[in-house]
Design a protein around this motif. Structure first.
Motif, short mmCIF file in Angstrom:
data_model
loop_
_atom_site.label_atom_id
_atom_site.label_comp_id
_atom_site.label_asym_id
_atom_site.label_seq_id
_atom_site.Cartn_x
_atom_site.Cartn_y
_atom_site.Cartn_z
N PRO A 100 33.38 -4.22 27.58
CA PRO A 100 34.31 -3.19 28.09
C PRO A 100 35.65 -3.75 28.59
O PRO A 100 36.68 -3.09 28.43
CB PRO A 100 33.52 -2.55 29.23
CG PRO A 100 32.09 -2.77 28.87
CD PRO A 100 32.05 -4.11 28.20
N THR A 101 35.65 -4.94 29.18
CA THR A 101 36.89 -5.52 29.70
C THR A 101 37.88 -5.80 28.57
O THR A 101 39.05 -5.41 28.63
CB THR A 101 36.60 -6.81 30.47
OG1 THR A 101 35.73 -6.53 31.56
CG2 THR A 101 37.89 -7.43 31.00
N LEU A 102 37.41 -6.47 27.53
CA LEU A 102 38.30 -6.83 26.43
C LEU A 102 38.63 -5.62 25.56
O LEU A 102 39.73 -5.55 24.99
CB LEU A 102 37.67 -7.94 25.59
CG LEU A 102 37.47 -9.27 26.33
CD1 LEU A 102 36.89 -10.32 25.40
CD2 LEU A 102 38.77 -9.76 26.95
N LYS A 103 37.73 -4.66 25.49
CA LYS A 103 38.04 -3.42 24.77
C LYS A 103 39.19 -2.70 25.46
O LYS A 103 40.12 -2.21 24.80
CB LYS A 103 36.80 -2.53 24.72
CG LYS A 103 37.01 -1.25 23.93
CD LYS A 103 35.72 -0.43 23.87
CE LYS A 103 35.92 0.85 23.08
NZ LYS A 103 34.68 1.66 23.02
N PHE A 104 39.15 -2.64 26.79
CA PHE A 104 40.22 -2.02 27.57
C PHE A 104 41.54 -2.77 27.36
O PHE A 104 42.59 -2.16 27.16
CB PHE A 104 39.84 -2.01 29.05
CG PHE A 104 40.90 -1.47 29.96
CD1 PHE A 104 41.08 -0.11 30.13
CD2 PHE A 104 41.71 -2.33 30.69
CE1 PHE A 104 42.06 0.39 30.98
CE2 PHE A 104 42.70 -1.85 31.54
CZ PHE A 104 42.87 -0.48 31.69
N ALA A 105 41.47 -4.10 27.40
CA ALA A 105 42.68 -4.91 27.21
C ALA A 105 43.29 -4.66 25.83
O ALA A 105 44.51 -4.53 25.69
CB ALA A 105 42.35 -6.39 27.40
N ALA A 106 42.45 -4.60 24.81
CA ALA A 106 42.95 -4.36 23.46
C ALA A 106 43.56 -2.96 23.35
O ALA A 106 44.59 -2.78 22.68
CB ALA A 106 41.82 -4.53 22.45
N GLN A 107 42.96 -2.00 24.00
CA GLN A 107 43.50 -0.63 23.98
C GLN A 107 44.87 -0.57 24.66
O GLN A 107 45.69 0.29 24.32
CB GLN A 107 42.53 0.32 24.67
CG GLN A 107 41.27 0.60 23.87
CD GLN A 107 40.21 1.36 24.65
OE1 GLN A 107 40.26 1.42 25.88
NE2 GLN A 107 39.26 1.93 23.95
N ASN A 108 45.10 -1.49 25.59
CA ASN A 108 46.41 -1.57 26.24
C ASN A 108 47.44 -2.32 25.39
O ASN A 108 48.58 -2.50 25.82
CB ASN A 108 46.28 -2.26 27.60
CG ASN A 108 45.60 -1.36 28.62
OD1 ASN A 108 45.74 -0.14 28.58
ND2 ASN A 108 44.86 -1.97 29.54
N GLY A 109 47.04 -2.76 24.22
CA GLY A 109 47.95 -3.45 23.32
C GLY A 109 48.02 -4.95 23.51
O GLY A 109 48.87 -5.61 22.89
N MET A 110 47.15 -5.50 24.33
CA MET A 110 47.18 -6.94 24.55
C MET A 110 46.64 -7.68 23.32
O MET A 110 45.59 -7.32 22.78
CB MET A 110 46.35 -7.33 25.78
CG MET A 110 46.55 -8.78 26.21
SD MET A 110 45.59 -9.22 27.69
CE MET A 110 44.00 -9.53 26.93
#
Length: 309
Positions: A100-110
C-alpha cells in the motif's frame, strides 16, 4: 494554499494505560492529526526541505526509504502537492503485489527505483549520487527519513504552543532527526526519553548529537535512549505489542502504529510500571504519526496469515 505556511494546532490528550493505575500523568501531543497525508513528524521534517526547493526553483527531488517507509509516503504526496518531480530510491527488490505504501507513492506520480540492499548502503557516497545525477539530471537530495539540517529546523518547532507543564518528553526514533530537533528546541531544559525502534541502536546517540550540533552548534546531555522496546528490530512486532495497541485504542480512541509510536507507548507504560519514571511526574508523549504503517503492516502480516486489528 501552502500547508506549511502555519504549523497546525493539534490537541494534547491525557492518556490512560491498560492495567496501569500508577500516578504518573501522561499526555500525548496528537501530531498524527497534522495532516491526512503529511502527518506527524514528517510534516515538520519535510517543511523546510519543501520551502527550500520552492524558493530555489528546484524541480526534481530524490529521497530514499524502505518499502513501507512513512517518509516515502509523505514525500511522494508533498512532491505531488507542490508540483515537484519526485523520485524514490527504495531499498530492496520489487515484489508483487505492490504494498500500500508504494502503491500510494506511485499514484502520486513518484518514480520508483529499487536498489539492492548492498548498493543501497552506499546511498550517501558521492559515487552513488553521481550515478543518480547521470541518470536523472540535477536534483535536490532529501536523505532517508528526511533527516538533514532543514528537517531538524522543522522538528525544533514540534514543541511550539505547548500549554501544559511537564517533566519529560517521550518519543520514538528511527534516524534521530526528530529527537535532535526537540532536544535543540529545549536547550538543555526538561529531559527527553528517546525510544529507538531499531535493534542495536546505541549508534543513535552519536547521530542525535551530530544533528543537534548541526542545527544549533551546541550539545546537550538531557536525553537518554530507552533501547529495550524494539521488539526485534525495525518493523518487527510481537503479539504483546499488537495486543497493547488494541487495548490502548479501546481506552483512548487513539490509533498507534506498530512501527514507531506503538513501541514507544508500550515502552513508556513499562517504564512507568517499573518505577523508572517516578510517581507524580508528568510525561508529554509525541505521536509522530505514521498511521499509514498500519495498512502496510496488515499487508505484511496477512501475507504470513497472522490476524492484526
Amino acid at each position: 494554499m501552502n500547508i506549511f505556511e502555519n504549523n497546525p494546532i493539534v490537541p494534547i490528550q491525557q492518556i490512560k494505560f491498560p492495567g496501569n493505575n500508577i500516578p504518573v500523568n501522561v499526555f500525548m501531543k496528537r501530531d498524527d492529526l497534522t495532516d491526512i497525508f503529511i502527518s506527524g513528524n514528517k510534516f515538520y521534517k519535510l517543511k523546510y526541505n519543501i520551502l527550500y526547493a520552492l524558493e530555489n526553483n528546484i524541480n526534481r527531488l530524490i529521497s530514499f526509504g524502505g518499502a513501507y517507509s512513512n517518509h516515502i509516503h509523505a514525500f511522494s504526496y508533498a512532491c505531488k502537492l507542490f508540483g515537484f518531480e519526485g523520485i524514490g530510491i527504495i531499498r530492496g527488490e520489487l515484489t508483487y503485489p505492490i504494498n500500500p505504501t508504494l502503491k500510494f507513492a506511485a499514484q502520486n506520480g513518484m518514480k520508483i527505483e529499487y536498489v539492492p540492499r548492498s548498493e543501497y548502503r552506499l546511498k550517501h557516497t558521492d559515487e552513488f549520487k553521481a550515478k543518480l545525477k547521470e541518470k536523472y539530471g540535477e536534483f535536490f537530495y532529501v536523505p532517508e527519513g528526511g533527516s538533514n539540517k532543514l528537517a531538524i529546523k522543522g522538528a525544533a518547532e514540534i514543541l511550539d504552543n505547548i500549554d501544559i507543564d511537564y517533566d519529560y518528553i517521550a518519543l520514538a526514533a528511527g534516524t534521530g532527526g526528530t529527537a535532535a530537533g526537540i532536544i535543540s528546541s529545549l536547550r538543555g531544559e526538561k529531559f527527553i526519553y528517546v525510544f529507538p525502534v531499531l535493534k542495536g541502536a546505541e549508534f543513535l546517540r552519536g547521530e542525535i548529537n551530530n544533528f543537534v550540533n548541526l542545527h544549533s552548534s551546541s550539545s546537550y546531555n538531557n536525553f537518554d535512549l530507552i533501547k529495550d522496546y524494539h521488539f526485534g528490530g525495525y518493523a518487527k512486532t510481537k503479539p504483546e505489542l499488537l495486543a497493547f495497541i488494541e487495548e490502548f485504542y479501546k481506552l483512548n480512541e487513539i490509533q498507534l502504529d506498530p512501527v514507531y509510536t506503538g513501541k514507544m507507548m508500550f515502552g513508556l507504560n513499562e517504564s512507568i510500571k517499573s518505577g523508572f519514571i517516578p510517581e507524580g511526574k508528568t510525561v508529554l508523549a509525541i505521536h509522530t504519526g505514521g498511521l499509514q504503517g498500519i495498512e502496510g503492516m496488515n499487508h505484511r502480516l496477512d501475507n504470513r496469515k497472522i490476524n492484526y486489528f
